[in-house]
Design an enzyme around this catalytic site. Structure first.
Site, PDB file in Angstrom:
ATOM      1  N   GLU A   1      50.288  93.743  76.691  1.00  0.00           N
ATOM      2  CA  GLU A   1      50.254  92.972  77.936  1.00  0.00           C
ATOM      3  C   GLU A   1      51.472  93.235  78.801  1.00  0.00           C
ATOM      4  OE1 GLU A   1      49.994  89.330  75.646  1.00  0.00           O
ATOM      5  OE2 GLU A   1      51.983  88.777  76.355  1.00  0.00           O
TER       6      GLU A   1
ATOM      7  N   CYS B   1      57.194  93.566  84.046  1.00  0.00           N
ATOM      8  CA  CYS B   1      57.660  93.421  82.666  1.00  0.00           C
ATOM      9  C   CYS B   1      56.784  94.301  81.789  1.00  0.00           C
ATOM     10  CB  CYS B   1      57.527  91.946  82.288  1.00  0.00           C
ATOM     11  SG  CYS B   1      57.903  91.604  80.586  1.00  0.00           S
TER      12      CYS B   1
ATOM     13  N   CYS C   1      55.287  93.056  67.181  1.00  0.00           N
ATOM     14  CA  CYS C   1      56.743  93.108  66.993  1.00  0.00           C
ATOM     15  C   CYS C   1      57.045  92.724  65.554  1.00  0.00           C
ATOM     16  CB  CYS C   1      57.406  92.096  67.946  1.00  0.00           C
ATOM     17  SG  CYS C   1      59.208  92.111  67.890  1.00  0.00           S
TER      18      CYS C   1
ATOM     19  N   CYS D   1      60.944  86.416  65.432  1.00  0.00           N
ATOM     20  CA  CYS D   1      61.601  85.248  66.039  1.00  0.00           C
ATOM     21  C   CYS D   1      60.642  84.051  66.009  1.00  0.00           C
ATOM     22  CB  CYS D   1      62.029  85.554  67.478  1.00  0.00           C
ATOM     23  SG  CYS D   1      63.206  86.911  67.582  1.00  0.00           S
TER      24      CYS D   1
ATOM     25  N   CYS E   1      58.585  82.959  69.259  1.00  0.00           N
ATOM     26  CA  CYS E   1      57.933  83.999  70.060  1.00  0.00           C
ATOM     27  C   CYS E   1      56.532  84.311  69.542  1.00  0.00           C
ATOM     28  CB  CYS E   1      58.797  85.265  70.018  1.00  0.00           C
ATOM     29  SG  CYS E   1      58.155  86.615  71.008  1.00  0.00           S
TER      30      CYS E   1
ATOM     31  N   CYS F   1      56.028  86.094  75.996  1.00  0.00           N
ATOM     32  CA  CYS F   1      55.738  87.351  75.305  1.00  0.00           C
ATOM     33  C   CYS F   1      54.633  87.202  74.274  1.00  0.00           C
ATOM     34  CB  CYS F   1      56.943  87.803  74.493  1.00  0.00           C
ATOM     35  SG  CYS F   1      58.397  87.932  75.420  1.00  0.00           S
TER      36      CYS F   1
END
Ligand code: SAH
Length: 348
Positions: A88, A101, A108, A112, A115, A334
Site C-alpha cells: 500500500e 509514502c 515487515c 513493533c 504497527c 502503516c
C-alpha cells in the site's frame, strides 16, 4: 523475472546493445519507463525490441487495484505486484505539494507492537524497481511526467523497514535521484527507520542528503523494549550516536518520531527523559497520537495531551511539533489497509 524499472540508463543501454539495437533506443525506452508506461504502451518503440525485452523483463511491476480518499484529499492506494502480493501507499496533499509514502517490503519483520505492518510478518523484500514503480505509477495517475513531476516529496514510511532491505532501498534512492530519470532532490526524500544502527552508519556514507527519521517512540530502553523488539538489539544510546554521525556527515538534522501511546510513553517524566536524549545536536521531535490498530489493543492520547507533551518538550529547549493525523478514516497507519484486505480475503 527481472523488472525493467530496476535498471539504470547505462544498464538498459547494455541490454539494448546486446540486442544489436541502436543506443538511442535505450534513452527512448527509459523516457517511457519514467512516464510510467509499460512496454506494451510504448507506441514509439518498435515491436521487435519490445518483444525481445518482454522475454526477460516485466515492465508493469505495480498496478493500483484500489484507491480510498478522505475529505482532505489524502489518497490511500492498494497496489498489486507481479506475484500477486499486495502493498500500500499514501498520497498526502500539503500546501507545498504532494507527498507520496512508499512501501519497501511486503509486510515487515520488526514486530513493533503498535504497527499493523508486521501483524502477519514479512513476505519478501521489494526490489528497487518495485519501489520506484510506486512513484512512477502515482506520478502518472496525477498527470505528471519525469520533467514535470506531480509528486514533490517522498517518504519511505509505508510497510516495511527500509534499512532491513538496504541494498534495494539504496539502489532505489540512486535511481529516483538520477538526472536520467525522475530527478528527485535527495533533500525532498525522508527515510524512516526503527533504528538498525549499522545500516544508519552505512547510509551516512552513501552521501545522499536525505532526511533521516528515527522511530524512537520511547525515552528509554526499558519502555522501548516493551513496544519495539529491535530495542533488544540496539540501545537508544547507539541510535543517538549513529544519528549524530548522520547529522555530521550529511548536515541534515535528524527527525525523531514519537507515537504517543496512553499509559506507555506519554507521561511528563517521559517528556523530561526524552528531552535529555534528543538534545545536543540539531534534531526535531515529531509527535503523533497513536493511530489505533484494533488488533494491537494500545490506546491513543487526546490531542490536548499531545499538545501538552509537546509544550513540555519545547519548554526544555527541544524543537517539537504534533503532527496532524492524516488518513485515519482510510486505514491510514502503516499496513492497515493491506491487513484489512488480507483479512477480507480470508473471510471469503
Ligand atoms: N519501519 C520504518 C517505517 C515505518 S512506518 C520505521 O519503523 O520507521 C512510519 C512511521 O509510522 C514509523 O515511525 C512507525 O513507527 C509509525 N507507526 C506505525 N504504526 C503506527 C501507528 N499505529 N500509529 C502511529 N504511528 C505508527
Amino acid at each position: 523475472m527481472k523488472i525493467l524499472q530496476d535498471l539504470s540508463l547505462s544498464q538498459l543501454e547494455e541490454v539494448i546493445a546486446s540486442l544489436n539495437e541502436p543506443k538511442y533506443r535505450a534513452k527512448q525506452i527509459y523516457e517511457n519507463i519514467y512516464l510510467g508506461k509499460s512496454l506494451e504502451e510504448m507506441t514509439n518503440v518498435p515491436k521487435n525490441i519490445k518483444e525481445s525485452l518482454e522475454k526477460d523483463f516485466l515492465s508493469e511491476p505495480i498496478k493500483i487495484i484500489k484507491t480510498l480518499e478522505d475529505e482532505e484529499g489524502t489518497k490511500k492506494f492498494l497496489y498489486s505486484l507481479f506475484d500477486g502480493n499486495i502493498i500500500e501507499g499514501v498520497l498526502m496533499k500539503y500546501k507545498y505539494g504532494n507527498t507520496l509514502c512508499v512501501s519497501t517490503q511486503v509486510g515487515c519483520r520488526m514486530g513493533c507492537k503498535f504497527c499493523a505492518s508486521s501483524l502477519n510478518g514479512i513476505v519478501r523484500n521489494l526490489s528497487a524497481g518495485e519501489i520506484l514503480g510506486q512513484v512512477l505509477c502515482v506520478n502518472r495517475l496525477l498527470g505528471g511526467t519525469a520533467k514535470k513531476r506531480e509528486i514533490t516529496n517522498l517518504v519511505l514510511m509505508g510497510s516495511g523497514e527500509p534499512l532491513d532491505n538496504f541494498h534495494e532501498v539504496t539502489k532505489f534512492l540512486q535511481l529516483v535521484t538520477s538526472k536520467d530519470g525522475i530527478n528527485f532532490s535527495a533533500r525532498n526524500i525522508s527515510l524512516s527507520t526503527c533504528g538498525i544502527v549499522p545500516n544508519i552508519k552505512k547510509l551516512a556514507e552513501i552521501g545522499l542528503p536525505i532526511i533521516l527519521t528515527i522511530s524512537l517512540h520511547a525515552p528509554n530502553d526499558n519502555i522501548r523494549k516493551t513496544i519495539m523488539p529491535i530495542a533488544n538489539k540496539y540501545s537508544i544510546k547507539e541510535i543517538i550516536s549513529a544519528s549524530r554521525n548522520y547529522f555530521e556527515k550529511t548536515g541534515r538534522r535528524v527527525i525523531f518520531e514519537y507515537a504517543l501511546i496512553s499509559g506507555v510513553n506519554d507521561s511528563f517524566e517521559c517528556a523530561k527523559e526524552l528531552a535529555t536524549v534528543v538534545k545536543g545536536f540539531p534534531t526535531h521531535v515529531n509527535l503523533i497520537p497513536l493511530n489505533e490498530v484494533k488488533e494491537r489493543g494500545l490506546k491513543t492520547v487526546s490531542r490536548k495531551n499531545a499538545e501538552k507533551f509537546c509544550e513540555a518538550l519545547k519548554n526544555m529547549g527541544v524543537s517539537a511539533s504534533v503532527r496532524r493525523t492524516i488518513g485515519e478514516n482510510i486505514e491510514g497507519a502503516c499496513g492497515q489497509l493491506r491487513n484489512k484486505v488480507l483479512k477480507e480475503g480470508e473471510a471469503r
